[in-house]
Enzyme design. Structure first.
Site, PDB file in Angstrom:
ATOM      1  N   SER A 243     -13.422 -22.291  -1.592  1.00  0.00           N
ATOM      2  CA  SER A 243     -14.271 -21.139  -1.223  1.00  0.00           C
ATOM      3  C   SER A 243     -14.524 -20.080  -2.222  1.00  0.00           C
ATOM      4  CB  SER A 243     -13.919 -20.731   0.111  1.00  0.00           C
ATOM      5  OG  SER A 243     -12.845 -19.822  -0.134  1.00  0.00           O
ATOM      6  N   LYS A 244     -15.413 -19.310  -1.940  1.00  0.00           N
ATOM      7  CA  LYS A 244     -15.466 -17.902  -2.959  1.00  0.00           C
ATOM      8  C   LYS A 244     -13.999 -17.517  -3.426  1.00  0.00           C
ATOM      9  CE  LYS A 244     -20.031 -16.995  -3.545  1.00  0.00           C
ATOM     10  NZ  LYS A 244     -20.134 -18.158  -4.668  1.00  0.00           N
ATOM     11  N   ARG A 245     -13.123 -17.391  -2.648  1.00  0.00           N
ATOM     12  CA  ARG A 245     -11.784 -16.932  -2.752  1.00  0.00           C
ATOM     13  C   ARG A 245     -11.264 -17.252  -3.996  1.00  0.00           C
ATOM     14  NH1 ARG A 245      -8.195 -18.432   0.198  1.00  0.00           N
ATOM     15  NH2 ARG A 245      -9.700 -19.853   1.256  1.00  0.00           N
TER      16      ARG A 245
END
Ligand code: GLU
Length: 487
Positions: A243-245
């Site tokens: 994910s964006k993390r």
């Protein structure tokens, strides 16, 4: 007959790493088999699909060089066919009308979740013959559900997971046409895959549980059931779904970060697949030759940004000449790019020399573009830490060295080669009673504005006498102005 595969993204987001990898595996299989790669945009989720995302997906595919042979076909264009097939199943008794309102279903779900799975079928059975048709004709809203057979096992062959089976008892009667007349994902995919004569469905294993439903729908519609290959999820280094993390997940972001499309393709190919040899750095042609679904693993793949950087460095090193120069110059401001081009046309070998020098130490095109600046810009800024360390600790001495270097090298201009420059610099250091390093550090800072660069003699050659001497003089002037200010 040639093999037909498809990539079927939903345009509800950018082309992310997982989607790109699915697209790539399809493309590799198609190219290896001399087959057909179809691009289908699954835009049936009207609320979440946007034209912007469609464009971003096409752009991402183009950047990766994943050319498609047919399409883009928009799923929305087939809605009439989807509807007709739902009605066909209804007519054949393989599906039924479900008049349960969403509120009713929600209430049952709350009371007894198990019963909610069977509820629509119970209600259907309690309707008298003809009643359902009457109510439908009267305009009462209803969905159409597919009859799941009871007590059966659905079997299919998966190229990654092997023979896979599901018990039908665990699957609810799935809605194929919603009350608003829109087809559901499973019906649309089955209808489209059959219409496009897809032989092999390669997609993420998050769709594995949809597959028995799709197999049954294909069989009910009298279609030839395609083969499947469910490829593993991609996780971040922490074991969580990517994910964006974990940094950028849209492939377009990597393009912006100076990652080469060849490196990205190479990297994506190794997410869940390996060639079974030691070779990791592979061109598209090599990938097409080596790829095989049999070597795709079931286990989730881990996204390792370090590896992407490393691969990028490897592909960067394979790139040279105009291909490299064009990419680097595209990242420079217009005036700098113009200056670089001017210089390049005057001395055709110059650009190769400089870029070869820079690429050996760089991991991305951006980095090369950044490092190219001092060789083309009129002026440069000096990095403060390097100034403190190499100029301002002993500013008088630094100015003295730079002045002496200027004088000495200005005489050597006729023979501006690495060997000759080294000879001159070392002789000068000996004359001044210091080690060569004491001249090289202040010199490097004057030339490129920072404490690191390729070998100093190569930098001098790359810069050329005119620019190098001007830089040395400018550096000395800069230090002098500081000395004056501080005294
Ligand atoms: N639109 C679906 C997705 O993006 C496609 C699934 C499939 O390939 O069947 O997940």
């Amino acid at each position: 007959m040639s093999l037909r595969v498809r990539f079927a993204p939903s345009p509800t987001g950018y082309l992310h790493v997982g989607g790109a990898r699915t697209a790539l595996f399809n493309w590799l299989v198609a190219r290896q088999a001399g087959g057909t790669f179809v691009l289908r945009i699954e835009d049936t989720d009207r609320d979440r699909s946007t034209k912007e995302m469609v464009d971003a997906i096409l752009e991402g595919m183009e950047w990766l060089g994943l050319d498609w042979d047919e399409g883009p076909v928009f799923q929305g264009a087939g809605v009439d066919r989807h509807r007709a097939q739902a009605l066909q199943l209804l007519g054949e008794g393989k599906a039924y009308r479900d008049f349960t309102t969403p509120e009713e279903l929600a209430r049952i779900r709350e009371e007894d979740p198990d019963r909610a799975v069977r509820y629509p079928r119970e209600r259907f059975r309690s309707l008298s013959e003809g009643e359902a048709e009457e109510r439908a004709a009267g305009g009462e809203p209803h969905a159409i559900r597919f009859f799941m057979p009871t007590g059966e096992t659905v079997l299919f062959r998966d190229r990654v997971h092997g023979r896979t089976s599901f018990r039908t008892d665990t699957i609810e009667d799935l809605v194929i046409l919603r009350a608003d007349g829109s087809p559901t994902y499973n019906l649309a995919v089955v209808s489209d895959d059959a219409e496009m004569e897809i032989d092999l469905v390669i997609r993420g294993d998050d769709h594995l549980s949809n597959t028995p439903k799709q197999v049954l729908l294909h069989q009910a519609l009298g279609n030839k059931v395609p083969e499947f290959a469910h490829v593993p999820m991609i996780l971040g280094a922490d074991g969580k779904r990517l994910s964006k993390r974990h940094g950028a997940t849209a492939v377009g972001d990597y393009a912006d970060q100076g990652i080469l499309s060849d490196a990205m393709v190479n990297f994506l190919a190794l997410l869940g697949w390996s060639p079974g040899t030691d070779q990791e750095v592979m061109s598209r042609e090599e990938l097409i030759r080596a790829f095989s679904l049999d070597r795709v693993v079931k286990k989730s793949a881990v996204f390792d940004p370090e590896k992407l950087d490393w691969l990028n460095g490897q592909h960067l090193n394979r790139l040279s000449g105009k291909a490299l120069a064009d990419r680097v110059l595209a990242l420079l401001e217009d005036d700098l790019a113009d200056e670089a081009r001017r210089r390049w046309s005057l001395e055709p070998e110059w650009m190769d020399y400089v870029l070869d020098l820079l690429k050996a130490r760089a991991r991305s095109i951006d980095e090369i573009a950044l490092k190219l600046r001092p060789y083309v810009a009129q002026e440069i800024a000096y990095e403060p830490e390097a100034v403190k360390k190499h100029w301002m600790k002993r500013p008088e001495e630094a100015v003295g060295h730079l002045d002496a270097l200027h004088e000495r090298l200005a005489e050597g201009v006729e023979d501006w080669t690495e060997a000759r420059l080294e000879e001159e610099l070392r002789a000068l250091a000996a004359e001044r009673g210091v080690g060569a390093g004491r001249l090289i550090h202040p010199l490097r800072l004057a030339l490129v504005g920072e404490a690191v660069s390729p070998g100093i003699f190569e930098v001098l050659v790359a810069m050329g006498p005119h620019r190098a001497l001007a830089r040395i003089a400018a550096g000395a002037t800069w230090i002098r102005s500081r000395i004056d200010r501080e005294s």
